[in-house]
Scaffold this motif. Structure first.
Motif, short mmCIF file in Angstrom:
data_model
loop_
_atom_site.label_atom_id
_atom_site.label_comp_id
_atom_site.label_asym_id
_atom_site.label_seq_id
_atom_site.Cartn_x
_atom_site.Cartn_y
_atom_site.Cartn_z
N ILE A 212 -7.62 -66.90 -11.80
CA ILE A 212 -7.59 -65.44 -11.79
C ILE A 212 -6.52 -64.96 -12.75
O ILE A 212 -5.40 -65.46 -12.76
CB ILE A 212 -7.27 -64.92 -10.37
CG1 ILE A 212 -8.40 -65.30 -9.40
CG2 ILE A 212 -7.10 -63.41 -10.38
CD1 ILE A 212 -8.13 -64.87 -7.98
N ASP A 216 -8.21 -59.29 -14.56
CA ASP A 216 -9.60 -59.57 -14.20
C ASP A 216 -10.19 -58.47 -13.34
O ASP A 216 -9.52 -57.92 -12.46
CB ASP A 216 -9.71 -60.89 -13.45
CG ASP A 216 -9.63 -62.10 -14.37
OD1 ASP A 216 -9.73 -61.90 -15.60
OD2 ASP A 216 -9.45 -63.21 -13.86
N SER A 217 -11.47 -58.18 -13.56
CA SER A 217 -12.20 -57.29 -12.65
C SER A 217 -12.69 -58.10 -11.45
O SER A 217 -12.61 -59.34 -11.43
CB SER A 217 -13.40 -56.67 -13.37
OG SER A 217 -14.36 -57.69 -13.66
N ALA A 218 -13.21 -57.40 -10.45
CA ALA A 218 -13.75 -58.09 -9.27
C ALA A 218 -14.89 -59.02 -9.66
O ALA A 218 -15.00 -60.14 -9.15
CB ALA A 218 -14.22 -57.07 -8.24
N ASP A 219 -15.75 -58.57 -10.59
CA ASP A 219 -16.86 -59.41 -11.03
C ASP A 219 -16.36 -60.67 -11.72
O ASP A 219 -16.91 -61.76 -11.53
CB ASP A 219 -17.75 -58.62 -11.99
CG ASP A 219 -18.60 -57.60 -11.27
OD1 ASP A 219 -18.81 -57.75 -10.06
OD2 ASP A 219 -19.05 -56.64 -11.93
N GLN A 220 -15.32 -60.53 -12.54
CA GLN A 220 -14.77 -61.71 -13.23
C GLN A 220 -14.17 -62.70 -12.24
O GLN A 220 -14.35 -63.91 -12.39
CB GLN A 220 -13.73 -61.26 -14.26
CG GLN A 220 -14.33 -60.53 -15.46
CD GLN A 220 -13.27 -59.93 -16.35
OE1 GLN A 220 -12.28 -59.36 -15.87
NE2 GLN A 220 -13.46 -60.02 -17.66
N VAL A 221 -13.46 -62.20 -11.23
CA VAL A 221 -12.88 -63.09 -10.22
C VAL A 221 -13.99 -63.83 -9.48
O VAL A 221 -13.93 -65.04 -9.25
CB VAL A 221 -11.99 -62.30 -9.24
CG1 VAL A 221 -11.53 -63.19 -8.10
CG2 VAL A 221 -10.78 -61.72 -9.96
N TRP A 222 -15.04 -63.08 -9.11
CA TRP A 222 -16.15 -63.71 -8.38
C TRP A 222 -16.81 -64.79 -9.24
O TRP A 222 -17.11 -65.89 -8.75
CB TRP A 222 -17.17 -62.65 -7.98
CG TRP A 222 -18.44 -63.24 -7.44
CD1 TRP A 222 -19.66 -63.26 -8.03
CD2 TRP A 222 -18.60 -63.96 -6.20
NE1 TRP A 222 -20.58 -63.92 -7.26
CE2 TRP A 222 -19.95 -64.36 -6.12
CE3 TRP A 222 -17.73 -64.29 -5.17
CZ2 TRP A 222 -20.45 -65.08 -5.04
CZ3 TRP A 222 -18.24 -64.99 -4.09
CH2 TRP A 222 -19.57 -65.39 -4.02
N ASN A 223 -17.04 -64.51 -10.52
CA ASN A 223 -17.68 -65.50 -11.39
C ASN A 223 -16.82 -66.75 -11.53
O ASN A 223 -17.35 -67.87 -11.54
CB ASN A 223 -17.94 -64.88 -12.77
CG ASN A 223 -19.07 -63.87 -12.75
OD1 ASN A 223 -19.97 -63.95 -11.91
ND2 ASN A 223 -19.03 -62.92 -13.67
#
Length: 237
Positions: A212, A216-223
């Motif tokens: 992380i 990072d955006s939430a989508d980037q963290v999830w990916n």
């Protein structure tokens, strides 16, 4: 438009779609809006097109907004996906923070949007530095490719173009579907792979393709979280 020049609304629907008008009670006849439904294989979609005259801070403007809000409550009380568009003349709503002046005009409309879970998709000015023309929906994934462009004909407002997901966009051939057989998975290898997951390390770093990052955006963290899981499934299941 019956009583004044300019303003007014019109909606045109291709005849390749199955559509019908939504009846609006006569007590809302003074409002400038039209509503209709489009039925597709993906479901039923309710469209509402609105023009609100720019009477900001007088009693007439407050009365008009009260009536408009009441009508929108009526029209949005549906299981259909709702798409609300038009020139609302509400320049002082901060859509990024969902904040507005408490003036019984901007605030009433914003409360109505929050109550019905409407997301607003236009984030650029559409006239004189103000975002007056809005696109809202209770499905945050339905709108794509939205652009604010040059005015149409002699209009003094920018045009807004966008795409909508109204039909199934993906098909699966059930005769050749592939499934993971977890009963025969190599769970020792899966456990070892998860032990090496980047999130087991120091996950807050300045810049990384695995861990992380502070920006990072939430989508980037999830990916970043799910990619190692999917790779392990491909390798060991």
């Amino acid at each position: 438009r019956l009583y004044k020049r300019a303003g007014g609304v019109i909606s045109m629907v291709s005849n390749k779609f199955s559509s019908h008008a939504i009846p609006i009670p006569a007590k809302y006849d003074l409002l400038e809006l039209v509503a209709f439904c489009v039925v597709t294989p993906l479901g039923s979609f309710r469209f509402i097109t609105v023009y609100r005259p720019p009477e900001f801070y007088n009693q007439s403007g407050r009365d008009y907004m009260a009536m408009l809000s009441e009508c929108l409550e009526f029209l949005c009380d549906t299981k259909d996906t709702v798409l609300l568009v038009g020139d609302f003349n509400l320049p002082y709503i901060n859509w990024a923070e969902f904040d507005s002046p408490n003036d019984s005009i901007h605030s009433i409309f914003l409360d109505c949007c929050v109550h019905h879970g409407l997301n607003q998709f236009v984030n650029e000015p559409t006239r004189d530095g103000n975002c007056l023309d809005l696109v809202l929906s209770n499905d945050q994934l339905i709108v794509s490719d939205l652009h604010v462009s040059d005015p149409f004909s002699t209009s003094d407002h920018s045009s807004i173009t966008f795409s909508l997901l109204l039909t199934p966009h993906e098909t699966v051939d059930s005769t050749c579907a592939c499934y993971h057989d977890f009963e025969r998975a190599d769970f020792d290898a899966l456990n070892a792979a998860m032990a090496q997951h980047p999130f087991n390390n120091n996950i807050v770093v300045a810049e990384s393709v695995d861990n992380i990052c502070l920006a990072d955006s939430a989508d980037q963290v999830w990916n970043k979280f799910v990619s190692p899981l999917n790779n392990a499934i491909v390798d060991y299941v």
